[in-house]
Structures are given as structure tokens and as C-alpha cells.
Write a protein that holds these residues in place. Structure first.
Motif, PDB file in Angstrom:
ATOM      1  N   ASP A 140       0.847  -1.214   0.000  1.00 59.04           N
ATOM      2  CA  ASP A 140       0.000   0.000   0.000  1.00 59.04           C
ATOM      3  C   ASP A 140       0.870   1.246   0.000  1.00 59.04           C
ATOM      4  OD1 ASP A 140      -2.181  -1.585   0.249  1.00 59.04           O
ATOM      5  OD2 ASP A 140      -2.890  -0.756   2.150  1.00 59.04           O
ATOM      6  N   CYS A 164       4.054   1.622  -0.743  1.00 56.68           N
ATOM      7  CA  CYS A 164       4.887   1.786  -1.940  1.00 56.68           C
ATOM      8  C   CYS A 164       4.044   2.219  -3.140  1.00 56.68           C
ATOM      9  CB  CYS A 164       5.635   0.496  -2.246  1.00 56.68           C
ATOM     10  SG  CYS A 164       6.834   0.079  -0.971  1.00 56.68           S
ATOM     11  N   ALA A 165       2.830   1.672  -3.261  1.00 55.83           N
ATOM     12  CA  ALA A 165       1.964   2.062  -4.384  1.00 55.83           C
ATOM     13  C   ALA A 165       1.697   3.557  -4.339  1.00 55.83           C
ATOM     14  CB  ALA A 165       0.652   1.278  -4.340  1.00 55.83           C
ATOM     15  N   LYS A 166       1.599   4.102  -3.145  1.00 53.61           N
ATOM     16  CA  LYS A 166       1.334   5.537  -2.999  1.00 53.61           C
ATOM     17  C   LYS A 166       2.603   6.374  -3.135  1.00 53.61           C
ATOM     18  CE  LYS A 166      -2.682   5.901   0.022  1.00 53.61           C
ATOM     19  NZ  LYS A 166      -2.647   4.562   0.662  1.00 53.61           N
ATOM     20  N   HIS A 167       3.694   5.908  -2.547  1.00 51.61           N
ATOM     21  CA  HIS A 167       4.834   6.804  -2.368  1.00 51.61           C
ATOM     22  C   HIS A 167       6.026   6.562  -3.280  1.00 51.61           C
ATOM     23  CE1 HIS A 167       2.854   8.663   1.034  1.00 51.61           C
ATOM     24  NE2 HIS A 167       2.552   7.453   1.496  1.00 51.61           N
ATOM     25  N   ALA A 168       6.144   5.387  -3.874  1.00 49.22           N
ATOM     26  CA  ALA A 168       7.299   5.161  -4.765  1.00 49.22           C
ATOM     27  C   ALA A 168       7.170   6.051  -5.990  1.00 49.22           C
ATOM     28  CB  ALA A 168       7.358   3.691  -5.169  1.00 49.22           C
ATOM     29  N   CYS A 182       7.593   5.794  -9.048  1.00 45.27           N
ATOM     30  CA  CYS A 182       7.503   5.106 -10.336  1.00 45.27           C
ATOM     31  C   CYS A 182       6.259   4.232 -10.307  1.00 45.27           C
ATOM     32  CB  CYS A 182       8.766   4.258 -10.593  1.00 45.27           C
ATOM     33  SG  CYS A 182       8.907   2.817  -9.530  1.00 45.27           S
ATOM     34  N   PRO A 183       5.819   3.731 -11.456  1.00 44.66           N
ATOM     35  CA  PRO A 183       4.686   2.806 -11.435  1.00 44.66           C
ATOM     36  C   PRO A 183       4.995   1.586 -10.565  1.00 44.66           C
ATOM     37  CG  PRO A 183       5.079   3.564 -13.663  1.00 44.66           C
ATOM     38  CD  PRO A 183       6.243   4.036 -12.839  1.00 44.66           C
ATOM     39  N   VAL A 184       3.987   1.116  -9.833  1.00 42.29           N
ATOM     40  CA  VAL A 184       4.172  -0.009  -8.921  1.00 42.29           C
ATOM     41  C   VAL A 184       3.242  -1.143  -9.345  1.00 42.29           C
ATOM     42  CG1 VAL A 184       3.989  -0.787  -6.525  1.00 42.29           C
ATOM     43  CG2 VAL A 184       4.778   1.533  -7.026  1.00 42.29           C
ATOM     44  N   ILE A 185       3.808  -2.332  -9.465  1.00 41.92           N
ATOM     45  CA  ILE A 185       3.013  -3.493  -9.855  1.00 41.92           C
ATOM     46  C   ILE A 185       2.862  -4.420  -8.655  1.00 41.92           C
ATOM     47  CG2 ILE A 185       2.800  -5.413 -11.475  1.00 41.92           C
ATOM     48  CD1 ILE A 185       4.529  -3.855 -13.404  1.00 41.92           C
ATOM     49  N   ILE A 186       1.622  -4.613  -8.227  1.00 47.42           N
ATOM     50  CA  ILE A 186       1.335  -5.464  -7.075  1.00 47.42           C
ATOM     51  C   ILE A 186       0.840  -6.810  -7.604  1.00 47.42           C
ATOM     52  CG2 ILE A 186       0.051  -5.642  -4.901  1.00 47.42           C
ATOM     53  CD1 ILE A 186       1.472  -3.034  -4.911  1.00 47.42           C
ATOM     54  N   TRP A 215       1.442   4.682 -20.238  1.00 45.27           N
ATOM     55  CA  TRP A 215       2.470   3.821 -19.663  1.00 45.27           C
ATOM     56  C   TRP A 215       2.240   2.374 -20.091  1.00 45.27           C
ATOM     57  CZ3 TRP A 215       3.047  -0.533 -16.829  1.00 45.27           C
ATOM     58  CH2 TRP A 215       4.323  -0.785 -16.321  1.00 45.27           C
ATOM     59  N   ASP A 236      -6.028   1.517  -3.892  1.00 42.08           N
ATOM     60  CA  ASP A 236      -5.698   0.669  -2.734  1.00 42.08           C
ATOM     61  C   ASP A 236      -6.569  -0.582  -2.722  1.00 42.08           C
ATOM     62  OD1 ASP A 236      -3.995   2.575  -1.850  1.00 42.08           O
ATOM     63  OD2 ASP A 236      -4.995   2.971   0.052  1.00 42.08           O
ATOM     64  N   PRO A 250      -2.680  -9.262 -11.174  1.00 43.67           N
ATOM     65  CA  PRO A 250      -1.702  -8.230 -10.822  1.00 43.67           C
ATOM     66  C   PRO A 250      -2.248  -6.842 -11.146  1.00 43.67           C
ATOM     67  CG  PRO A 250      -0.620 -10.046 -11.938  1.00 43.67           C
ATOM     68  CD  PRO A 250      -2.105 -10.280 -12.071  1.00 43.67           C
ATOM     69  N   VAL A 251      -1.957  -5.879 -10.277  1.00 42.22           N
ATOM     70  CA  VAL A 251      -2.461  -4.516 -10.457  1.00 42.22           C
ATOM     71  C   VAL A 251      -1.289  -3.557 -10.607  1.00 42.22           C
ATOM     72  CG1 VAL A 251      -3.812  -2.658  -9.407  1.00 42.22           C
ATOM     73  CG2 VAL A 251      -4.521  -5.042  -9.093  1.00 42.22           C
ATOM     74  N   ILE A 252      -1.348  -2.732 -11.632  1.00 41.45           N
ATOM     75  CA  ILE A 252      -0.274  -1.758 -11.852  1.00 41.45           C
ATOM     76  C   ILE A 252      -0.796  -0.371 -11.545  1.00 41.45           C
ATOM     77  CG2 ILE A 252       1.400  -0.868 -13.509  1.00 41.45           C
ATOM     78  CD1 ILE A 252       1.188  -3.474 -15.015  1.00 41.45           C
ATOM     79  N   ILE A 253      -0.185   0.272 -10.547  1.00 41.47           N
ATOM     80  CA  ILE A 253      -0.595   1.611 -10.138  1.00 41.47           C
ATOM     81  C   ILE A 253       0.395   2.592 -10.735  1.00 41.47           C
ATOM     82  CG2 ILE A 253      -1.157   3.085  -8.170  1.00 41.47           C
ATOM     83  CD1 ILE A 253      -2.685   0.558  -7.856  1.00 41.47           C
ATOM     84  N   VAL A 254      -0.093   3.457 -11.621  1.00 43.67           N
ATOM     85  CA  VAL A 254       0.795   4.408 -12.290  1.00 43.67           C
ATOM     86  C   VAL A 254       0.488   5.818 -11.813  1.00 43.67           C
ATOM     87  CG1 VAL A 254       1.643   5.208 -14.519  1.00 43.67           C
ATOM     88  CG2 VAL A 254       0.738   2.888 -14.316  1.00 43.67           C
ATOM     89  N   LYS A 255       1.493   6.474 -11.252  1.00 41.10           N
ATOM     90  CA  LYS A 255       1.295   7.832 -10.771  1.00 41.10           C
ATOM     91  C   LYS A 255       1.688   8.847 -11.852  1.00 41.10           C
ATOM     92  CE  LYS A 255       3.744   6.561  -7.331  1.00 41.10           C
ATOM     93  NZ  LYS A 255       3.448   5.134  -7.288  1.00 41.10           N
TER      94      LYS A 255
END
Lengths: 157, 157
Positions: free
Chosen positions: A141, A143-147, A149-153, B24, B141, B150-155
Motif C-alpha cells: 500500500d 509503496c503504491a502511494k509513495h514510490a 515510479c509505477p508499482v506493480i502489485i 504507460w 488501494d 496483478p495490479v499496476i498503479i501508475v502515478k
């Protein structure tokens, strides 16, 4: 326009889930024609809090040394396992780098993304090693918010 | 072994961030040699709650019809914008499908992933359209935890 090398960071720990996230990454992100570099990141917990609640308790130097040794062996075994997965998935020709850091996983992962200028972060959905039970899900959670770069969970199926 | 067609679902709304997530995705997931299908998902808010707090308030049929019309126009404009991005990134040859659903975004996204058997979900990190201010971040979230892929979160950079 020549594309710059893409750096993909995968956070790995002793969980099956993080190894599954690595496999997903190798099958879905590495298979194209772009130049990619794989950064395998393992974050060791800080020695004083390891897997115990040590509030107000001071360990002897021997205990601290033993925990540090265990933590380093664990890190190496995680890395060996991760590299074996890369070899099995025929990803032997990609550039790979081991990165071992220490500290609070969620903060260290985000700061390492920035420090090494990673383009993508891949991780499992659950907590991180020793923190799993108490902070379930909160590392991904965070890292998805704060990293930066795009984050893949990637969840275990 | 022949790989089955991969379905990539991108949740799009009127935000710049969701369009960035789509770009992305096109640059990083579609560029390889595997067969891929892009599912563009837009979730309209349920009419009764649209952008207003309607607790205990009943709208006239005319107001509801007007809101529904606005919501459909918005959905179409989001889809047009998304498809324009696909064309600009030379992804014209990928299979693309528009999916418009209605309801609470976080639940609808997860259920649509399952219904359409998506292999990957891509989305922005912030809330979803009208819900942005009140539920900041909670849609991604929720999906990162609950979507069955898998979920990719792109900021937004």
C-alpha cells in the motif's frame, strides 16, 4: 529515438508471493525487445527489531551478531532463489543486480527506487517478511502511494 | 507452448492521471510480441449519488435523466480520449474493447476484472473521478488488494 535502458526493481523476500511476483515480472515485462535491467532488492529488518518486540530490551553483542548473521544468510538465500527463478525462465541474458538494504521495508523500498532511478517497482501484495503479521499489506500500500515510479502489485493466485 | 491472448484492463476516467496510466501501459506492456487485448474500462457513478450528496433527497425524473445523459457523454468522451492516445502511440493494431459499467468504482473494477477474465489491471493512483476528493487513493488501494490479477498503479510524474 533510442530508448534508455529500463530498470525494473523487484522487491524479494522469503515469501512464495514475492517469488511469484518475480516470475510474473520475467514473463510479462522482460519479454519484449527493450533493453531492461533487473534490480533484485531485498530489505533486511534493522537488527534491533528483527522478529522480536524489543521495546526496552537490550540484546547482548553475541545475540545481535547472531541475528545479523542469520539475516545475511536469509538475504543470500532469497537472492539465490530469485536468481534460480530467472535462470529457469530463460532470463539468463538480462542484466541483473543484487541490492541488499536494511531498515523499515516500506521506506527503504521507496528510497531505493529513487536512489537507483528504477522505472518500475514489482512486489507481492502482502507484508514483507517479519512484518507480515503485524502490518499485513501495508508495505505494498505504502509503496503504491509513495514510490516515484509505477508499482506493480502481484498477488499469489 | 502457444500463449493464450493476454487481456490488459485499463481503468480510465476524466483524469490526466488515468490517461498517463494508459500511455504507460501502451509503452511498457503492449510493445512485446505476445498477443494482447486492451480492455478500456470506464465506471460511471450510480445516478443517484453522481457528484452530489443526496442523502434523503429525491431527484425529479428530469434531473436524473439529465445526469444520466451527462454521465454517458462523459463516458464517451473519456473513451474517445483513450482511443486517441492508443492511435498516437501507434497501438492501432492491437485489439481494443470499450467497457462501460456503472456503480461504485472500486467494487465494479474488481468484479469486471473477474467477469472479463483480465490478466492485468492498470490504473492511476488517485481516486476515481467524482470520488477523488472524498476517497483519495482508496480505489487503487482497494483494487491492489482485491482484484484477482496483478495490479499496476501508475502515478502522474
Amino acid at each position: 529515438m533510442e530508448k534508455k535502458e529500463q530498470k525494473i526493481m523487484v522487491a524479494v523476500d522469503q515469501s512464495e508471493e514475492s517469488m511469484h511476483a518475480l516470475s510474473w515480472c520475467l514473463s510479462n515485462l522482460i519479454s519484449d525487445t527493450n533493453k531492461k535491467k533487473l534490480l533484485l532488492l531485498h530489505v533486511k529488518p534493522p537488527p534491533a527489531i528483527c522478529s522480536f518486540d524489543t521495546a526496552g530490551y537490550v540484546f547482548s553483542p553475541e545475540v545481535i551478531a547472531a541475528m545479523e548473521k542469520y539475516s545475511m544468510e536469509l538475504a543470500n538465500s532469497v537472492m539465490d532463489k530469485a536468481e534460480a527463478i530467472c535462470r529457469n525462465l530463460n532470463a539468463a541474458d538480462i542484466t541483473m543486480e543484487r541490492v541488499i538494504e536494511m531498515g523499515d521495508a516500506k521506506n527503504v523500498i521507496c528510497s531505493t527506487v529513487q536512489k537507483l532511478d528504477a522505472d518500475t517497482l514489482v512486489m507481492g501484495s502482502h507484508g514483507y517478511g517479519f512484518f507480515k503479521r503485524t502490518l499485513l499489506g501495508s508495505v505494498s500500500d505504502h509503496c503504491a502511494k509513495h514510490a516515484k515510479c509505477p508499482v506493480i502489485i502481484v498477488k499469489q493466485p
